[in-house]
Design an enzyme around this catalytic site. Structure first.
Site, PDB file in Angstrom:
ATOM      1  N   ASP A 314       0.835  -1.209   0.000  1.00 41.63           N
ATOM      2  CA  ASP A 314       0.000   0.000   0.000  1.00 41.63           C
ATOM      3  C   ASP A 314       0.870   1.259   0.000  1.00 41.63           C
ATOM      4  O   ASP A 314       2.017   1.233   0.438  1.00 41.63           O
ATOM      5  CB  ASP A 314      -0.913   0.022   1.240  1.00 41.63           C
ATOM      6  CG  ASP A 314      -0.117  -0.054   2.524  1.00 41.63           C
ATOM      7  OD1 ASP A 314       0.889  -0.790   2.558  1.00 41.63           O
ATOM      8  OD2 ASP A 314      -0.490   0.619   3.503  1.00 41.63           O
ATOM      9  N   GLU A 315       0.302   2.321  -0.430  1.00 40.99           N
ATOM     10  CA  GLU A 315       0.884   3.665  -0.300  1.00 40.99           C
ATOM     11  C   GLU A 315       2.370   3.727  -0.665  1.00 40.99           C
ATOM     12  O   GLU A 315       3.150   4.373   0.018  1.00 40.99           O
ATOM     13  CB  GLU A 315       0.662   4.192   1.124  1.00 40.99           C
ATOM     14  CG  GLU A 315      -0.808   4.395   1.426  1.00 40.99           C
ATOM     15  CD  GLU A 315      -1.088   4.799   2.861  1.00 40.99           C
ATOM     16  OE1 GLU A 315      -1.864   5.754   3.039  1.00 40.99           O
ATOM     17  OE2 GLU A 315      -0.566   4.174   3.790  1.00 40.99           O
TER      18      GLU A 315
HETATM   19  C1  ACM Z   1      -3.616   1.275   4.624  1.00 45.67           C
HETATM   20  O1  ACM Z   1      -4.505   1.738   5.370  1.00 45.67           O
HETATM   21  N1  ACM Z   1      -2.606   2.032   4.246  1.00 45.67           N
HETATM   22  C2  ACM Z   1      -3.670  -0.094   4.145  1.00 45.67           C
END
Ligand code: ACM
Length: 511
Positions: A314-315
Protein backbone atom coordinates in the site's frame (compact mmCIF):
# COMPACT_ATOMS: atom_id res chain seq x y z
CA UNK A 1 -37.55 4.72 59.29
CA UNK A 2 -35.05 2.90 57.12
CA UNK A 3 -35.24 2.99 53.37
CA UNK A 4 -36.21 -0.21 51.68
CA UNK A 5 -33.80 -1.01 48.86
CA UNK A 6 -35.19 -3.28 46.16
CA UNK A 7 -32.86 -5.43 44.13
CA UNK A 8 -33.60 -7.39 40.97
CA UNK A 9 -34.88 -10.77 42.13
CA UNK A 10 -32.70 -13.81 41.36
CA UNK A 11 -35.59 -15.31 39.39
CA UNK A 12 -35.53 -12.32 37.08
CA UNK A 13 -31.78 -12.59 36.62
CA UNK A 14 -32.14 -16.30 35.89
CA UNK A 15 -34.32 -16.00 32.77
CA UNK A 16 -32.20 -17.71 30.11
CA UNK A 17 -30.88 -15.73 27.16
CA UNK A 18 -32.97 -16.47 24.04
CA UNK A 19 -31.09 -18.71 21.59
CA UNK A 20 -31.10 -16.04 18.92
CA UNK A 21 -29.53 -13.33 21.06
CA UNK A 22 -26.03 -14.24 19.93
CA UNK A 23 -23.44 -12.36 17.87
CA UNK A 24 -22.75 -13.34 15.13
CA UNK A 25 -26.37 -14.29 14.39
CA UNK A 26 -26.58 -18.08 13.98
CA UNK A 27 -27.75 -19.57 10.69
CA UNK A 28 -30.80 -21.17 12.27
CA UNK A 29 -32.38 -21.35 15.70
CA UNK A 30 -35.20 -23.61 16.87
CA UNK A 31 -36.16 -22.69 20.43
CA UNK A 32 -38.17 -25.16 22.48
CA UNK A 33 -38.32 -27.16 25.67
CA UNK A 34 -37.06 -26.47 29.15
CA UNK A 35 -33.56 -25.09 29.71
CA UNK A 36 -30.39 -26.99 30.47
CA UNK A 37 -28.63 -25.97 33.69
CA UNK A 38 -24.97 -26.18 34.57
CA UNK A 39 -24.75 -27.34 38.20
CA UNK A 40 -22.17 -28.45 40.74
CA UNK A 41 -22.50 -32.01 39.39
CA UNK A 42 -22.02 -31.17 35.69
CA UNK A 43 -19.37 -33.11 33.77
CA UNK A 44 -17.95 -32.05 30.44
CA UNK A 45 -18.01 -35.18 28.32
CA UNK A 46 -15.81 -35.78 25.32
CA UNK A 47 -15.16 -38.64 22.96
CA UNK A 48 -11.63 -40.05 22.87
CA UNK A 49 -10.13 -37.36 20.65
CA UNK A 50 -7.39 -35.07 21.89
CA UNK A 51 -8.87 -32.14 19.97
CA UNK A 52 -12.27 -32.40 21.63
CA UNK A 53 -10.53 -32.65 25.00
CA UNK A 54 -8.57 -29.50 24.23
CA UNK A 55 -11.76 -27.57 23.51
CA UNK A 56 -13.32 -29.08 26.65
CA UNK A 57 -10.37 -27.85 28.71
CA UNK A 58 -10.81 -24.37 27.26
CA UNK A 59 -14.51 -24.48 28.18
CA UNK A 60 -13.79 -25.73 31.69
CA UNK A 61 -11.19 -22.98 32.21
CA UNK A 62 -13.81 -20.47 31.10
CA UNK A 63 -16.57 -21.78 33.39
CA UNK A 64 -14.73 -22.78 36.58
CA UNK A 65 -13.77 -19.36 38.02
CA UNK A 66 -17.30 -17.90 37.93
CA UNK A 67 -19.33 -21.05 38.64
CA UNK A 68 -16.93 -22.37 41.26
CA UNK A 69 -17.75 -25.89 40.01
CA UNK A 70 -15.19 -28.64 39.36
CA UNK A 71 -16.56 -29.51 35.91
CA UNK A 72 -14.44 -32.61 35.41
CA UNK A 73 -13.74 -33.68 31.83
CA UNK A 74 -14.81 -37.29 31.36
CA UNK A 75 -15.26 -39.82 28.58
CA UNK A 76 -18.12 -41.69 30.28
CA UNK A 77 -21.52 -41.11 31.86
CA UNK A 78 -24.77 -39.53 30.78
CA UNK A 79 -26.00 -35.98 30.36
CA UNK A 80 -23.81 -33.02 31.17
CA UNK A 81 -22.15 -30.84 28.55
CA UNK A 82 -21.10 -33.00 25.65
CA UNK A 83 -18.58 -32.02 22.96
CA UNK A 84 -18.77 -34.36 20.02
CA UNK A 85 -16.71 -34.58 16.86
CA UNK A 86 -19.05 -36.25 14.41
CA UNK A 87 -19.65 -36.94 10.77
CA UNK A 88 -22.24 -34.63 9.34
CA UNK A 89 -22.90 -31.69 7.16
CA UNK A 90 -21.19 -29.17 9.43
CA UNK A 91 -18.56 -27.71 7.09
CA UNK A 92 -15.10 -26.64 8.24
CA UNK A 93 -16.32 -24.38 11.06
CA UNK A 94 -20.00 -25.18 11.63
CA UNK A 95 -21.60 -26.79 14.67
CA UNK A 96 -24.92 -27.79 16.18
CA UNK A 97 -25.84 -26.92 19.76
CA UNK A 98 -28.72 -28.70 21.36
CA UNK A 99 -30.03 -27.84 24.81
CA UNK A 100 -32.44 -30.00 26.83
CA UNK A 101 -32.85 -30.44 30.58
CA UNK A 102 -30.80 -33.66 30.32
CA UNK A 103 -27.82 -32.51 28.27
CA UNK A 104 -26.19 -29.69 26.39
CA UNK A 105 -24.58 -31.16 23.29
CA UNK A 106 -22.29 -29.40 20.83
CA UNK A 107 -21.54 -31.43 17.70
CA UNK A 108 -19.17 -30.45 14.91
CA UNK A 109 -17.10 -31.97 12.17
CA UNK A 110 -13.92 -30.17 13.26
CA UNK A 111 -12.37 -28.86 16.49
CA UNK A 112 -12.83 -25.31 15.13
CA UNK A 113 -16.56 -25.99 14.84
CA UNK A 114 -16.69 -27.24 18.43
CA UNK A 115 -14.83 -24.15 19.55
CA UNK A 116 -17.29 -21.83 17.78
CA UNK A 117 -20.14 -23.78 19.37
CA UNK A 118 -18.54 -23.17 22.75
CA UNK A 119 -18.54 -19.42 22.02
CA UNK A 120 -22.27 -19.63 21.34
CA UNK A 121 -22.80 -21.54 24.59
CA UNK A 122 -20.80 -18.84 26.36
CA UNK A 123 -23.02 -16.07 25.03
CA UNK A 124 -26.15 -18.01 26.01
CA UNK A 125 -25.02 -18.16 29.65
CA UNK A 126 -25.52 -15.17 31.97
CA UNK A 127 -22.85 -12.48 31.46
CA UNK A 128 -21.59 -13.10 35.01
CA UNK A 129 -20.01 -16.30 33.64
CA UNK A 130 -17.23 -14.04 32.33
CA UNK A 131 -16.17 -12.92 35.81
CA UNK A 132 -13.10 -14.33 37.48
CA UNK A 133 -14.62 -14.74 40.95
CA UNK A 134 -17.35 -17.13 42.08
CA UNK A 135 -20.84 -15.88 41.21
CA UNK A 136 -24.15 -17.14 42.61
CA UNK A 137 -25.62 -18.42 39.34
CA UNK A 138 -27.87 -20.16 38.37
CA UNK A 139 -26.46 -21.09 34.94
CA UNK A 140 -29.32 -21.91 32.56
CA UNK A 141 -29.14 -22.32 28.79
CA UNK A 142 -32.45 -21.92 26.93
CA UNK A 143 -33.89 -25.11 25.47
CA UNK A 144 -33.73 -25.78 21.73
CA UNK A 145 -31.29 -26.19 18.89
CA UNK A 146 -28.87 -23.88 17.09
CA UNK A 147 -27.46 -24.96 13.72
CA UNK A 148 -24.74 -22.72 12.47
CA UNK A 149 -21.95 -22.25 9.95
CA UNK A 150 -20.19 -19.19 8.53
CA UNK A 151 -20.83 -17.27 5.34
CA UNK A 152 -17.11 -16.58 4.77
CA UNK A 153 -13.91 -18.42 5.58
CA UNK A 154 -11.95 -15.21 6.19
CA UNK A 155 -13.14 -13.29 9.25
CA UNK A 156 -10.15 -11.25 10.22
CA UNK A 157 -8.88 -8.60 12.55
CA UNK A 158 -5.62 -6.74 11.99
CA UNK A 159 -3.51 -5.24 14.72
CA UNK A 160 -0.84 -2.67 13.87
CA UNK A 161 1.99 -3.46 16.31
CA UNK A 162 4.37 -1.16 14.46
CA UNK A 163 3.10 2.37 15.10
CA UNK A 164 2.82 1.43 18.76
CA UNK A 165 4.18 -1.83 20.00
CA UNK A 166 1.92 -4.20 21.92
CA UNK A 167 3.25 -6.91 24.22
CA UNK A 168 2.51 -10.62 23.82
CA UNK A 169 0.04 -10.38 26.70
CA UNK A 170 -1.76 -7.45 25.09
CA UNK A 171 -2.04 -9.39 21.83
CA UNK A 172 -3.36 -12.44 23.71
CA UNK A 173 -5.98 -10.30 25.39
CA UNK A 174 -7.20 -9.11 22.00
CA UNK A 175 -7.15 -12.68 20.64
CA UNK A 176 -9.51 -13.73 23.44
CA UNK A 177 -11.88 -10.90 22.55
CA UNK A 178 -11.78 -11.87 18.86
CA UNK A 179 -12.51 -15.51 19.64
CA UNK A 180 -15.73 -14.59 21.44
CA UNK A 181 -17.09 -13.38 18.08
CA UNK A 182 -15.73 -16.27 15.97
CA UNK A 183 -13.01 -14.22 14.22
CA UNK A 184 -10.58 -16.72 12.69
CA UNK A 185 -7.67 -14.66 11.31
CA UNK A 186 -5.26 -12.45 13.23
CA UNK A 187 -3.35 -10.25 10.79
CA UNK A 188 -0.29 -8.74 12.47
CA UNK A 189 1.13 -5.63 10.81
CA UNK A 190 4.71 -6.36 11.89
CA UNK A 191 6.67 -3.64 10.09
CA UNK A 192 6.24 -0.05 9.08
CA UNK A 193 8.14 3.22 8.98
CA UNK A 194 8.03 3.58 12.76
CA UNK A 195 9.10 0.12 13.85
CA UNK A 196 10.19 -3.39 12.85
CA UNK A 197 8.67 -5.82 15.35
CA UNK A 198 9.90 -9.33 14.55
CA UNK A 199 13.38 -10.76 15.12
CA UNK A 200 15.07 -11.85 11.89
CA UNK A 201 18.34 -13.70 12.61
CA UNK A 202 20.00 -12.90 9.29
CA UNK A 203 19.27 -9.17 9.65
CA UNK A 204 19.38 -8.64 13.43
CA UNK A 205 19.38 -4.84 13.43
CA UNK A 206 15.88 -4.79 11.94
CA UNK A 207 14.50 -5.60 15.37
CA UNK A 208 17.20 -4.36 17.74
CA UNK A 209 17.53 -0.96 16.06
CA UNK A 210 14.51 -0.75 13.74
CA UNK A 211 12.26 -1.83 16.60
CA UNK A 212 13.71 0.54 19.17
CA UNK A 213 11.09 3.27 18.95
CA UNK A 214 7.49 3.99 17.90
CA UNK A 215 5.13 6.87 17.17
CA UNK A 216 5.78 9.64 19.67
CA UNK A 217 9.30 8.37 20.42
CA UNK A 218 8.47 5.71 23.04
CA UNK A 219 10.69 2.67 23.53
CA UNK A 220 8.94 0.45 20.95
CA UNK A 221 9.90 -3.21 21.15
CA UNK A 222 9.89 -6.38 19.09
CA UNK A 223 8.88 -10.01 19.30
CA UNK A 224 11.65 -12.56 19.69
CA UNK A 225 11.01 -15.67 17.65
CA UNK A 226 9.86 -17.36 20.87
CA UNK A 227 7.42 -14.49 21.50
CA UNK A 228 6.00 -14.75 18.00
CA UNK A 229 5.64 -18.53 18.29
CA UNK A 230 3.79 -18.03 21.56
CA UNK A 231 1.35 -15.63 19.84
CA UNK A 232 0.87 -18.17 17.04
CA UNK A 233 0.32 -20.99 19.56
CA UNK A 234 -2.15 -18.97 21.61
CA UNK A 235 -4.05 -17.85 18.52
CA UNK A 236 -4.23 -21.48 17.31
CA UNK A 237 -5.62 -22.53 20.68
CA UNK A 238 -8.49 -20.12 19.90
CA UNK A 239 -8.70 -21.32 16.28
CA UNK A 240 -7.25 -18.13 14.81
CA UNK A 241 -4.68 -18.32 12.04
CA UNK A 242 -1.92 -15.70 12.26
CA UNK A 243 -1.31 -13.78 9.01
CA UNK A 244 2.00 -11.92 9.36
CA UNK A 245 2.55 -8.78 7.30
CA UNK A 246 5.84 -7.27 6.21
CA UNK A 247 4.82 -4.12 4.38
CA UNK A 248 6.88 -3.38 1.26
CA UNK A 249 8.21 -1.70 -0.83
CA UNK A 250 6.84 1.41 0.99
CA UNK A 251 6.32 1.75 4.74
CA UNK A 252 9.90 0.56 5.18
CA UNK A 253 11.74 3.36 6.98
CA UNK A 254 12.52 1.18 10.02
CA UNK A 255 14.32 -1.33 7.76
CA UNK A 256 16.05 1.40 5.74
CA UNK A 257 17.25 3.04 8.98
CA UNK A 258 18.64 -0.27 10.21
CA UNK A 259 20.71 -1.14 7.12
CA UNK A 260 22.30 1.61 5.00
CA UNK A 261 22.90 -0.84 2.14
CA UNK A 262 19.15 -1.21 1.55
CA UNK A 263 18.97 2.44 0.46
CA UNK A 264 19.57 3.44 -3.16
CA UNK A 265 22.03 6.12 -2.00
CA UNK A 266 23.64 3.87 0.63
CA UNK A 267 22.73 6.29 3.41
CA UNK A 268 20.52 5.17 6.28
CA UNK A 269 17.77 7.64 7.19
CA UNK A 270 17.07 8.35 10.86
CA UNK A 271 14.45 6.39 12.76
CA UNK A 272 10.98 7.90 12.36
CA UNK A 273 8.41 8.57 15.07
CA UNK A 274 5.86 10.70 13.20
CA UNK A 275 2.69 9.64 11.39
CA UNK A 276 3.22 10.66 7.77
CA UNK A 277 2.97 7.95 5.10
CA UNK A 278 4.36 7.35 1.63
CA UNK A 279 7.92 8.65 2.04
CA UNK A 280 9.96 5.43 2.15
CA UNK A 281 10.80 2.75 -0.42
CA UNK A 282 13.05 -0.25 -0.66
CA UNK A 283 15.56 0.15 -3.50
CA UNK A 284 13.97 -1.80 -6.33
CA UNK A 285 17.11 -1.66 -8.54
CA UNK A 286 19.50 -3.21 -6.00
CA UNK A 287 20.03 -6.97 -5.78
CA UNK A 288 20.56 -6.84 -2.03
CA UNK A 289 16.89 -5.83 -1.71
CA UNK A 290 15.90 -9.29 -2.92
CA UNK A 291 18.40 -11.04 -0.64
CA UNK A 292 16.77 -9.10 2.19
CA UNK A 293 13.24 -10.03 1.09
CA UNK A 294 14.21 -13.69 0.64
CA UNK A 295 15.75 -13.88 4.12
CA UNK A 296 12.86 -12.13 5.83
CA UNK A 297 10.19 -14.17 4.03
CA UNK A 298 12.07 -17.43 4.61
CA UNK A 299 12.47 -16.84 8.35
CA UNK A 300 8.95 -15.55 8.83
CA UNK A 301 7.41 -18.36 6.78
CA UNK A 302 9.32 -20.90 8.88
CA UNK A 303 7.80 -19.42 12.05
CA UNK A 304 4.27 -19.32 10.65
CA UNK A 305 2.15 -22.46 10.32
CA UNK A 306 -0.64 -20.50 8.62
CA UNK A 307 -1.10 -20.47 4.87
CA UNK A 308 -0.66 -16.76 4.22
CA UNK A 309 2.02 -14.10 4.16
CA UNK A 310 0.94 -10.49 3.68
CA UNK A 311 3.39 -8.32 1.74
CA UNK A 312 1.63 -4.97 2.17
CA UNK A 313 2.11 -3.01 -1.04
CA UNK A 314 0.00 0.00 0.00
CA UNK A 315 0.88 3.67 -0.30
CA UNK A 316 4.13 3.08 -2.20
CA UNK A 317 4.13 6.76 -3.19
CA UNK A 318 7.93 6.90 -3.31
CA UNK A 319 8.20 3.97 -5.71
CA UNK A 320 7.52 4.53 -9.42
CA UNK A 321 4.74 2.46 -10.94
CA UNK A 322 7.26 0.65 -13.11
CA UNK A 323 9.41 -0.20 -10.10
CA UNK A 324 6.36 -1.26 -8.10
CA UNK A 325 5.33 -3.75 -10.77
CA UNK A 326 8.92 -5.02 -11.07
CA UNK A 327 9.21 -5.40 -7.32
CA UNK A 328 5.95 -7.33 -6.96
CA UNK A 329 6.90 -9.57 -9.89
CA UNK A 330 10.06 -10.56 -8.03
CA UNK A 331 8.73 -10.75 -4.49
CA UNK A 332 5.53 -12.75 -4.96
CA UNK A 333 7.40 -15.86 -6.18
CA UNK A 334 9.56 -15.69 -3.05
CA UNK A 335 6.44 -16.04 -0.92
CA UNK A 336 5.39 -19.05 -3.01
CA UNK A 337 8.89 -20.53 -2.77
CA UNK A 338 8.51 -20.67 1.00
CA UNK A 339 5.12 -22.29 0.76
CA UNK A 340 2.83 -19.36 1.48
CA UNK A 341 -0.01 -17.64 -0.35
CA UNK A 342 0.40 -13.91 -1.05
CA UNK A 343 -1.94 -11.40 0.53
CA UNK A 344 -1.49 -7.73 -0.35
CA UNK A 345 -3.36 -4.48 0.10
CA UNK A 346 -5.48 -3.90 -3.00
CA UNK A 347 -2.83 -1.74 -4.70
CA UNK A 348 -1.30 -5.11 -5.57
CA UNK A 349 -3.96 -5.29 -8.29
CA UNK A 350 -2.13 -2.39 -9.99
CA UNK A 351 0.71 -4.88 -10.55
CA UNK A 352 0.16 -8.51 -11.51
CA UNK A 353 -1.18 -10.50 -8.55
CA UNK A 354 0.27 -14.01 -8.35
CA UNK A 355 -2.02 -16.94 -9.02
CA UNK A 356 -4.08 -17.56 -5.90
CA UNK A 357 -3.16 -14.21 -4.30
CA UNK A 358 -5.65 -12.31 -2.17
CA UNK A 359 -6.15 -8.55 -2.36
CA UNK A 360 -7.32 -6.69 0.74
CA UNK A 361 -9.56 -3.82 -0.33
CA UNK A 362 -9.28 -0.79 1.96
CA UNK A 363 -10.86 1.88 -0.25
CA UNK A 364 -13.74 4.18 0.57
CA UNK A 365 -17.02 5.14 -1.02
CA UNK A 366 -15.10 8.02 -2.62
CA UNK A 367 -12.32 5.79 -4.04
CA UNK A 368 -12.12 6.33 -7.79
CA UNK A 369 -14.13 4.11 -10.13
CA UNK A 370 -10.85 3.31 -11.87
CA UNK A 371 -9.24 1.93 -8.73
CA UNK A 372 -12.32 -0.11 -7.88
CA UNK A 373 -12.43 -1.41 -11.46
CA UNK A 374 -8.83 -2.64 -11.16
CA UNK A 375 -9.80 -4.71 -8.14
CA UNK A 376 -12.88 -6.08 -9.90
CA UNK A 377 -10.81 -6.95 -12.97
CA UNK A 378 -8.23 -8.79 -10.87
CA UNK A 379 -11.05 -10.65 -9.13
CA UNK A 380 -12.44 -11.65 -12.52
CA UNK A 381 -8.99 -13.07 -13.22
CA UNK A 382 -9.06 -15.18 -10.05
CA UNK A 383 -7.67 -12.90 -7.32
CA UNK A 384 -9.62 -13.34 -4.09
CA UNK A 385 -10.78 -10.23 -2.23
CA UNK A 386 -10.91 -9.49 1.48
CA UNK A 387 -13.08 -6.49 2.26
CA UNK A 388 -11.78 -3.88 4.69
CA UNK A 389 -13.38 -0.64 3.44
CA UNK A 390 -11.78 2.05 5.58
CA UNK A 391 -14.96 4.11 5.96
CA UNK A 392 -16.77 1.02 7.31
CA UNK A 393 -14.43 -1.24 9.21
CA UNK A 394 -11.21 0.59 10.03
CA UNK A 395 -11.52 0.32 13.80
CA UNK A 396 -9.11 3.20 14.34
CA UNK A 397 -11.51 5.70 12.74
CA UNK A 398 -13.18 7.96 15.28
CA UNK A 399 -16.85 7.23 15.97
CA UNK A 400 -17.66 10.94 16.01
CA UNK A 401 -15.84 14.25 16.10
CA UNK A 402 -15.73 13.90 19.90
CA UNK A 403 -13.95 10.53 20.02
CA UNK A 404 -10.72 11.17 21.95
CA UNK A 405 -8.72 8.45 20.16
CA UNK A 406 -8.28 7.50 16.54
CA UNK A 407 -8.06 9.22 13.17
CA UNK A 408 -10.70 10.59 10.81
CA UNK A 409 -9.17 10.64 7.32
CA UNK A 410 -11.78 8.10 6.18
CA UNK A 411 -14.55 9.94 8.02
CA UNK A 412 -16.36 9.20 11.26
CA UNK A 413 -17.57 5.62 11.57
CA UNK A 414 -20.40 5.15 14.03
CA UNK A 415 -21.59 1.68 14.96
CA UNK A 416 -24.42 1.50 12.45
CA UNK A 417 -22.18 2.55 9.57
CA UNK A 418 -19.65 -0.18 10.39
CA UNK A 419 -22.39 -2.85 10.45
CA UNK A 420 -24.93 -1.82 7.85
CA UNK A 421 -23.43 -2.93 4.52
CA UNK A 422 -23.13 -6.19 2.61
CA UNK A 423 -19.65 -7.55 1.82
CA UNK A 424 -21.18 -9.61 -0.99
CA UNK A 425 -22.54 -6.55 -2.80
CA UNK A 426 -19.96 -3.94 -1.84
CA UNK A 427 -17.91 -3.76 -5.02
CA UNK A 428 -20.28 -3.94 -8.00
CA UNK A 429 -19.13 -6.44 -10.59
CA UNK A 430 -17.12 -8.68 -8.28
CA UNK A 431 -17.75 -12.26 -9.35
CA UNK A 432 -19.61 -14.43 -6.84
CA UNK A 433 -17.02 -16.38 -4.96
CA UNK A 434 -14.29 -13.74 -5.25
CA UNK A 435 -15.15 -12.32 -1.83
CA UNK A 436 -13.30 -14.42 0.73
CA UNK A 437 -14.51 -12.43 3.70
CA UNK A 438 -14.02 -9.33 5.78
CA UNK A 439 -11.34 -7.96 8.04
CA UNK A 440 -11.30 -5.15 10.57
CA UNK A 441 -7.93 -3.39 10.70
CA UNK A 442 -6.81 -1.51 13.83
CA UNK A 443 -4.05 0.99 13.02
CA UNK A 444 -2.25 2.23 16.09
CA UNK A 445 -0.92 5.73 15.44
CA UNK A 446 -3.03 6.99 18.37
CA UNK A 447 -3.47 3.74 20.32
CA UNK A 448 -1.04 2.82 23.06
CA UNK A 449 -2.58 0.14 25.27
CA UNK A 450 -5.34 -2.45 25.59
CA UNK A 451 -7.87 0.08 26.87
CA UNK A 452 -7.37 2.11 23.70
CA UNK A 453 -7.70 -0.95 21.45
CA UNK A 454 -10.87 -2.05 23.20
CA UNK A 455 -12.51 1.37 23.16
CA UNK A 456 -12.14 1.43 19.37
CA UNK A 457 -13.06 -2.24 18.83
CA UNK A 458 -16.15 -2.28 21.02
CA UNK A 459 -18.86 -2.03 19.94
CA UNK A 460 -17.83 -2.14 16.24
CA UNK A 461 -15.86 -5.39 16.12
CA UNK A 462 -18.84 -7.72 16.83
CA UNK A 463 -20.66 -6.17 13.86
CA UNK A 464 -17.78 -6.87 11.49
CA UNK A 465 -17.61 -10.42 12.86
CA UNK A 466 -21.32 -10.79 12.10
CA UNK A 467 -20.86 -9.53 8.52
CA UNK A 468 -18.25 -12.25 8.08
CA UNK A 469 -20.21 -15.05 9.68
CA UNK A 470 -23.94 -14.52 9.23
CA UNK A 471 -26.05 -14.85 6.09
CA UNK A 472 -26.65 -11.62 4.17
CA UNK A 473 -30.40 -11.98 4.69
CA UNK A 474 -30.07 -11.85 8.47
CA UNK A 475 -28.58 -8.34 8.49
CA UNK A 476 -31.09 -6.06 10.19
CA UNK A 477 -29.81 -3.07 12.14
CA UNK A 478 -32.95 -2.68 14.26
CA UNK A 479 -32.66 -6.23 15.57
CA UNK A 480 -28.88 -6.25 15.65
CA UNK A 481 -28.64 -3.19 17.89
CA UNK A 482 -30.75 -4.97 20.53
CA UNK A 483 -28.48 -8.03 20.42
CA UNK A 484 -25.48 -5.72 20.59
CA UNK A 485 -26.84 -3.89 23.63
CA UNK A 486 -27.08 -7.21 25.46
CA UNK A 487 -23.33 -7.73 24.99
CA UNK A 488 -22.39 -4.75 27.15
CA UNK A 489 -22.94 -6.62 30.39
CA UNK A 490 -20.48 -9.25 29.13
CA UNK A 491 -17.84 -6.64 28.25
CA UNK A 492 -18.25 -5.16 31.73
CA UNK A 493 -17.85 -8.60 33.32
CA UNK A 494 -14.69 -9.13 31.24
CA UNK A 495 -13.33 -5.70 32.13
CA UNK A 496 -13.36 -4.66 28.46
CA UNK A 497 -13.49 -0.95 27.64
CA UNK A 498 -16.21 0.15 25.20
CA UNK A 499 -17.78 3.20 23.64
CA UNK A 500 -21.34 3.95 24.69
CA UNK A 501 -22.71 4.75 21.24
CA UNK A 502 -26.01 6.68 21.33
CA UNK A 503 -27.16 4.54 18.38
CA UNK A 504 -27.52 1.44 20.59
CA UNK A 505 -30.28 0.92 23.20
CA UNK A 506 -27.93 0.02 26.06
CA UNK A 507 -29.66 -1.26 29.15
CA UNK A 508 -32.87 -2.21 27.35
CA UNK A 509 -32.05 -5.75 26.27
CA UNK A 510 -31.21 -8.57 28.61
CA UNK A 511 -33.37 -7.36 31.49
C1 ACM B 1 -3.62 1.27 4.62
O1 ACM B 1 -4.50 1.74 5.37
N1 ACM B 1 -2.61 2.03 4.25
C2 ACM B 1 -3.67 -0.09 4.15
Amino acid sequence: MGVCVTKASPAQAAAPTPLDRVIPAPASVAPGGAPYRITRGTHIRVDGSREARRVAEYLADLLRPSTGYRLPITTYGQGGIRLRLADGDFGAEGYRLSSTPRALTISAGTPAGLFHGVQTLRQLLPAAVEKDTVQPGPWPVAGGTVEDSPRYGWRGAMLDVSRHFFTVDQVKRYIDQLALYKINKLHLHLSDDQGWRIAIDSWPRLATYGGSTEVGGGPGGFYTKADYKEIVRYAASRYLEVVPEIDMPGHTNAALASYAELNCDGVAPPLYTGTEVGFSSLCVGKEITYDFVDDVVRELAALTPGRYLHIGGDEAHSTSHEDYVKFMDRVQPVVAKYGKTVVGWHQLTGATPAKGALAQYWGLDRTSAEEKARVVKAAQGGTGVILSPADRVYLDMKYTEQTPLGLSWAGYVEVRRSYDWDPGAYLPGLPAGAVRGVEAPMWSETLENSEHIEYMAFPRLPGVAELGWSAAGSRDWERYKVRLAAQAERWDALGVEWYRSPQVPWGVAGQ
